[in-house]
Design a protein around this motif. Structure first.
Motif, PDB file in Angstrom:
ATOM      1  N   UNK A   1       0.805  -1.215   0.000  1.00  0.00           N
ATOM      2  CA  UNK A   1       0.000   0.000   0.000  1.00  0.00           C
ATOM      3  C   UNK A   1       0.839   1.266   0.000  1.00  0.00           C
ATOM      4  N   UNK A   2       0.228   2.346  -0.455  1.00  0.00           N
ATOM      5  CA  UNK A   2       0.866   3.664  -0.428  1.00  0.00           C
ATOM      6  C   UNK A   2       0.513   4.430   0.837  1.00  0.00           C
ATOM      7  N   UNK A   3      -0.434   3.916   1.622  1.00  0.00           N
ATOM      8  CA  UNK A   3      -0.889   4.642   2.801  1.00  0.00           C
ATOM      9  C   UNK A   3       0.182   4.670   3.881  1.00  0.00           C
ATOM     10  N   UNK A   4       0.339   5.818   4.509  1.00  0.00           N
ATOM     11  CA  UNK A   4       1.248   5.916   5.645  1.00  0.00           C
ATOM     12  C   UNK A   4       0.444   5.789   6.940  1.00  0.00           C
ATOM     13  N   UNK A   5       1.145   5.863   8.049  1.00  0.00           N
ATOM     14  CA  UNK A   5       0.523   5.631   9.349  1.00  0.00           C
ATOM     15  C   UNK A   5      -0.634   6.587   9.617  1.00  0.00           C
ATOM     16  N   UNK A   6      -0.429   7.877   9.330  1.00  0.00           N
ATOM     17  CA  UNK A   6      -1.476   8.866   9.616  1.00  0.00           C
ATOM     18  C   UNK A   6      -2.746   8.560   8.836  1.00  0.00           C
ATOM     19  N   UNK A   7      -2.582   8.146   7.579  1.00  0.00           N
ATOM     20  CA  UNK A   7      -3.747   7.812   6.760  1.00  0.00           C
ATOM     21  C   UNK A   7      -4.509   6.629   7.347  1.00  0.00           C
ATOM     22  N   UNK A   8      -3.762   5.597   7.745  1.00  0.00           N
ATOM     23  CA  UNK A   8      -4.387   4.391   8.270  1.00  0.00           C
ATOM     24  C   UNK A   8      -5.143   4.697   9.556  1.00  0.00           C
ATOM     25  N   UNK A   9      -4.530   5.482  10.424  1.00  0.00           N
ATOM     26  CA  UNK A   9      -5.169   5.847  11.687  1.00  0.00           C
ATOM     27  C   UNK A   9      -6.464   6.612  11.429  1.00  0.00           C
ATOM     28  N   UNK A  10      -6.413   7.552  10.484  1.00  0.00           N
ATOM     29  CA  UNK A  10      -7.595   8.342  10.161  1.00  0.00           C
ATOM     30  C   UNK A  10      -8.717   7.466   9.615  1.00  0.00           C
ATOM     31  N   UNK A  11      -8.362   6.565   8.697  1.00  0.00           N
ATOM     32  CA  UNK A  11      -9.366   5.699   8.090  1.00  0.00           C
ATOM     33  C   UNK A  11     -10.004   4.761   9.118  1.00  0.00           C
ATOM     34  N   UNK A  12      -9.170   4.163   9.987  1.00  0.00           N
ATOM     35  CA  UNK A  12      -9.699   3.247  10.995  1.00  0.00           C
ATOM     36  C   UNK A  12     -10.555   3.977  12.025  1.00  0.00           C
ATOM     37  N   UNK A  13     -10.144   5.195  12.366  1.00  0.00           N
ATOM     38  CA  UNK A  13     -10.896   5.959  13.362  1.00  0.00           C
ATOM     39  C   UNK A  13     -12.303   6.289  12.874  1.00  0.00           C
ATOM     40  N   UNK A  14     -12.449   6.421  11.553  1.00  0.00           N
ATOM     41  CA  UNK A  14     -13.741   6.806  10.991  1.00  0.00           C
ATOM     42  C   UNK A  14     -14.501   5.638  10.377  1.00  0.00           C
ATOM     43  N   UNK A  15     -14.108   4.406  10.681  1.00  0.00           N
ATOM     44  CA  UNK A  15     -14.655   3.262   9.957  1.00  0.00           C
ATOM     45  C   UNK A  15     -16.176   3.144  10.093  1.00  0.00           C
ATOM     46  N   UNK A  16     -16.726   3.550  11.240  1.00  0.00           N
ATOM     47  CA  UNK A  16     -18.179   3.451  11.410  1.00  0.00           C
ATOM     48  C   UNK A  16     -18.919   4.504  10.583  1.00  0.00           C
ATOM     49  N   UNK A  17     -18.177   5.497  10.114  1.00  0.00           N
ATOM     50  CA  UNK A  17     -18.792   6.566   9.327  1.00  0.00           C
ATOM     51  C   UNK A  17     -19.048   6.139   7.882  1.00  0.00           C
ATOM     52  N   UNK A  18     -18.243   5.209   7.399  1.00  0.00           N
ATOM     53  CA  UNK A  18     -18.318   4.853   5.986  1.00  0.00           C
ATOM     54  C   UNK A  18     -19.463   3.886   5.692  1.00  0.00           C
ATOM     55  N   UNK A  19     -20.079   4.070   4.538  1.00  0.00           N
ATOM     56  CA  UNK A  19     -21.115   3.142   4.079  1.00  0.00           C
ATOM     57  C   UNK A  19     -21.133   3.153   2.555  1.00  0.00           C
ATOM     58  N   UNK A  20     -21.167   1.974   1.979  1.00  0.00           N
ATOM     59  CA  UNK A  20     -21.225   1.856   0.523  1.00  0.00           C
ATOM     60  C   UNK A  20     -22.657   2.107   0.070  1.00  0.00           C
ATOM     61  N   UNK A  21     -22.852   3.133  -0.712  1.00  0.00           N
ATOM     62  CA  UNK A  21     -24.206   3.517  -1.123  1.00  0.00           C
ATOM     63  C   UNK A  21     -24.535   3.055  -2.538  1.00  0.00           C
ATOM     64  N   UNK A  22     -23.500   2.712  -3.326  1.00  0.00           N
ATOM     65  CA  UNK A  22     -23.762   2.231  -4.680  1.00  0.00           C
ATOM     66  C   UNK A  22     -22.501   1.581  -5.234  1.00  0.00           C
ATOM     67  N   UNK A  23     -22.670   0.687  -6.194  1.00  0.00           N
ATOM     68  CA  UNK A  23     -21.520   0.064  -6.842  1.00  0.00           C
ATOM     69  C   UNK A  23     -21.890  -0.329  -8.260  1.00  0.00           C
ATOM     70  N   UNK A  24     -20.885  -0.396  -9.130  1.00  0.00           N
ATOM     71  CA  UNK A  24     -21.137  -0.708 -10.521  1.00  0.00           C
ATOM     72  C   UNK A  24     -19.841  -1.163 -11.184  1.00  0.00           C
ATOM     73  N   UNK A  25     -19.871  -1.293 -12.515  1.00  0.00           N
ATOM     74  CA  UNK A  25     -18.705  -1.738 -13.256  1.00  0.00           C
ATOM     75  C   UNK A  25     -18.404  -0.816 -14.419  1.00  0.00           C
TER      76      UNK A  25
END
Length: 364
Positions: free
Chosen positions: A277-301
């Motif tokens: 991955x290209x993510x550094x520590x700060x990015x990973x911490x931010x993403x994990x801290x907000x994990x309950x905030x994320x929701x997939x609302x649509x997907x396609x190809x």
């Protein structure tokens, strides 16, 4: 006779209440300091784990984002973070290059509200590989690793992707197992294939497997879920497989949102060694801290169903062909960013014309 000290004025004499308040303040400060120390320790521990994985620093200037996209970024993609997700056909841990990407996906995250949209770029799509050579999209990663694969996406889709996560079979299995499995509705047509793939992977990975005994909604373990991702010998072929990939990713996110901090830490410990991955520590911490905030609302190809076809294109073989790359990019920007009046760049228009020229003789 010693002079008697005058009694201290009442206003200067600390009362019992003030002493108690001061003591309470010290206790609170001590708790805060301990909490901060725990956080720092966790961050350092996470940093050591991140350094142990395939963390790559992409060289500045190696990622292609054309000038039109840079100019439009504020109007079109402001407030969004676009991440490339690559799944490679690897059981030996090879994640950097020289392996083709069975899964190519874009996760577009709305940073304001946590909405996530997923788009699979079909691996056999005939595109500019990021080096002005044209072939199946999955050849880009094999030739030049994540940098070239990101450039392939940016150039053909008019995007500004800079970050990526690559995972092999082992990474998917470990993630699902650490979460205690995921819920998947297995069809009758998928049942035989899921067990066949399990048997093959179990042999390569030198581990046991549990056959899926029946169809229906059920909890799959890591090996079962990974085998499910690989199925393409049913109605829908590779298009359906891409849907399965997105379904597994959505279920992983749903389970992670319900997981305890201890479980998340376990995943970090077990899985970070199986990603690139290209993510550094700060990015990973931010993403994990907000994990309950994320929701997939649509997907396609991509290419979009009404704007694609299939055919054998010379040496490239069986390909998915975007009938009009320009129109597909306009659709994509509306789907991801709700931007209805996107004007493709001059570069993308030239790629679209080249694809049309290369494929038209085979699609008559």
């Amino acid at each position: 006779m010693a002079a008697r000290r005058k009694p201290e004025p009442q206003s200067r004499r600390p009362s019992g209440r003030r002493k108690k308040k001061k003591k309470t303040g010290k206790i609170i400060l001590f708790i805060i300091e301990i909490f901060a120390l725990i956080l720092v320790t966790m961050f350092l521990y996470s940093a050591l784990k991140v350094e142990r994985v395939g963390k790559v620093n992409i060289a500045e200037g190696s990622i292609v984002i054309n000038e039109t996209v840079k100019e439009h970024a504020e109007a079109v993609m402001k407030g969004f973070r676009n991440v490339a997700l690559f799944g490679v056909d690897s059981t030996d841990g090879r994640l950097d290059k020289n392996t083709r990407t069975d899964t190519i996906m874009i996760a577009s995250i709305n940073l304001d509200n946590g909405e996530v949209r997923l788009v699979s770029v079909y691996r056999d799509t005939y595109l500019n590989l990021g080096n002005d050579r044209y072939n199946k999209a999955n050849a880009a990663y094999a030739q030049g690793g994540p940098e070239q694969a990101i450039n392939m996406l940016n150039m053909n889709l008019d995007l500004n992707i800079k970050d990526f996560v690559t995972v092999g079979f082992r990474g998917v299995m470990e993630t699902v197992d650490a979460l205690g499995g995921i819920m998947i509705n297995v069809t009758d047509a998928e049942l035989t294939h899921i067990n066949n793939y399990q048997q093959t992977m179990a042999k390569d990975l030198r581990r046991d497997f549990v056959p899926v005994a029946h169809s229906g909604l059920q909890r799959l373990d890591g090996l079962q879920a990974t085998a499910y991702c690989r199925i393409r010998y049913t109605a829908g072929d590779d298009f359906r497989r891409a849907e399965r990939n997105r379904e597994v990713l959505k279920q992983i996110l749903d389970e992670a949102k319900k997981a305890s901090p201890a479980t998340i830490n376990k995943i970090a410990d077990e899985v970070f060694g199986s990603i690139y991955t290209s993510f550094d520590l700060a990015d990973i911490i931010t993403l994990l801290a907000d994990i309950t905030k994320y929701r997939v609302v649509d997907d396609s190809g991509f290419p979009e169903e009404a704007m694609r076809t299939t055919g054998t294109i010379g040496r490239a073989g069986s390909c998915v062909v975007p009938l009009d790359l320009e129109k597909n990019s306009i659709w994509l920007h509306e789907f991801l960013f709700a931007f209805e009046e996107y004007a493709p760049s001059a570069e993308l228009k030239s790629y679209s014309e080249k694809i049309r020229s290369d494929t038209s003789q085979y699609l008559r």
